[in-house]
Design an enzyme around this catalytic site. Structure first.
Site, mmCIF file in Angstrom:
data_model
loop_
_atom_site.group_PDB
_atom_site.id
_atom_site.type_symbol
_atom_site.label_atom_id
_atom_site.label_comp_id
_atom_site.label_asym_id
_atom_site.label_seq_id
_atom_site.Cartn_x
_atom_site.Cartn_y
_atom_site.Cartn_z
ATOM 1 N N ALA A 189 0.840 -1.195 0.000
ATOM 2 C CA ALA A 189 0.000 0.000 0.000
ATOM 3 C C ALA A 189 0.874 1.242 0.000
ATOM 4 O O ALA A 189 1.964 1.244 0.560
ATOM 5 C CB ALA A 189 -0.891 0.000 1.227
ATOM 6 N N HIS A 196 -2.345 -1.623 7.834
ATOM 7 C CA HIS A 196 -1.458 -1.791 8.994
ATOM 8 C C HIS A 196 -1.379 -0.514 9.830
ATOM 9 O O HIS A 196 -1.054 -0.565 11.005
ATOM 10 C CB HIS A 196 -0.066 -2.236 8.544
ATOM 11 N N GLU A 253 -3.842 -12.560 -0.267
ATOM 12 C CA GLU A 253 -2.884 -12.493 0.850
ATOM 13 C C GLU A 253 -3.388 -13.383 1.987
ATOM 14 O O GLU A 253 -4.036 -12.907 2.916
ATOM 15 C CB GLU A 253 -2.715 -11.044 1.344
ATOM 16 N N TRP A 255 -2.074 -14.431 4.443
ATOM 17 C CA TRP A 255 -1.434 -14.144 5.734
ATOM 18 C C TRP A 255 -1.957 -12.878 6.404
ATOM 19 O O TRP A 255 -1.741 -12.646 7.575
ATOM 20 C CB TRP A 255 0.081 -13.995 5.520
ATOM 21 N N HIS A 256 -2.649 -12.036 5.631
ATOM 22 C CA HIS A 256 -3.066 -10.726 6.156
ATOM 23 C C HIS A 256 -4.484 -10.795 6.725
ATOM 24 O O HIS A 256 -5.449 -11.000 6.003
ATOM 25 C CB HIS A 256 -2.988 -9.684 5.032
HETATM 26 ZN ZN LIG Z 1 -0.435 -7.231 5.850
#
Ligand SMILES: [Zn+2]
Length: 281
Positions: A189, A196, A253, A255-256
């Site tokens: 981003a 985040h 993603e 993992w996010h």
């Molecule tokens: Zn992330």
């Protein structure tokens, strides 16, 4: 008395100016038709393009007079210089493009909040001053999840959580330097646009398996599958699921995860949709 031949000659002489002007007019109309055709038969676009063409010509002439164009690199307009002609807000943003940003690169004064959820996306950036730090509630929920995952044999870690605006700036700039902006926009981003920065996004991986950190392969691991199937029970949702790049603006993603609280996480999980779709963002 004029002979018939001379009479005809005289008539011909009178006719040719009409033929010439007719031909010129014909060519002129032909050019207009071709030009409009080249511009998708759109009159406004044709005029605009013609204007652009004239402007380009002027720039070249400026260059000719000795004022070097090369010395004027194309720089992004500073925030305070808002162009007079406002770019209309596109309601349906196609996130499939390499960037998916709307184009208003001006960060807001306040974050967007919908149904008590702080939104951070390519469509709804955060103020550069928004710096809540890592959410204690989200951290506590993650610890709970970690404890239960251990019982199933998975040692989960959060390898990236809160990122400040400045840190995201450093990260993004580094990615752009390495891979170019188009590629960087697909996996990172821009500063102000990262989830985040909310302190509610947790990048989850498995201890000792760093090779799957921030990689699609994490979704294939048993630990990754466990998180995907259980995170909602602790208030986390997979924010960028597979095949939703057009909606979220990000590639898959696995993992996010984003903390939204148990109640909403369960609803989103059961609806099997993205946060964008669920909150109609
Ligand atoms: Zn992330």
């Amino acid at each position: 008395m004029q002979s018939r031949y001379n009479y005809l000659q005289g008539k011909k002489k009178k006719k040719w100016p009409y033929i010439v002007s007719g031909t010129i007019a014909g060519i002129f109309i032909g050019v207009i038709v071709v030009w409009v055709g080249m511009n998708d038969w759109n009159i406004d676009k044709s005029i605009e393009e013609l204007r652009n063409l004239t402007e380009v010509k002027q720039t070249v002439e400026v260059g000719k007079t000795g004022e070097s164009i090369v010395e004027k690199p194309i720089v992004e307009e500073p925030v305070q210089e808002i162009p007079v002609k406002e770019v209309p807000v596109v309601e349906e943003v196609d996130m499939s493009g390499a960037n998916g940003y709307i184009g208003h690169e001006i960060l807001p004064e306040e974050p967007t909040v919908k149904e008590d959820i702080v939104i951070a996306s390519k469509k709804y950036p955060l103020p550069s001053t928004y710096a809540p730090g890592e959410s204690k509630e989200a951290r506590a929920a993650f610890q709970e999840m970690t404890a239960e995952a251990t019982l199933s044999g998975y040692e989960l870690v959060a390898f990236s959580t809160y990122r400040s605006f400045d840190y995201q700036t450093q990260l993004y700039d580094r990615y752009v330097t390495n891979d170019g902006q188009e590629a960087a926009d697909r996996y990172s981003a821009r500063p102000g646009y990262s989830e985040h920065q909310t302190g509610l996004a947790f990048d989850i991986g498995e201890q000792h398996f760093e090779q799957h950190f921030a990689r699609e392969s994490f979704g294939e691991t048993e630990a990754g599958k466990w998180v995907a199937a259980n995170a909602h029970r602790y208030g986390f949702i997979m924010r960028y699921p597979n095949g939703a790049e057009k909606i979220t603006g990000y590639m898959y993603e696995p993992w996010h995860f984003r903390y939204v609280g148990e109640e909403l996480a369960l609803k989103v999980y059961e609806a099997n949709v993205t946060l964008e779709e669920f909150l109609d963002l």
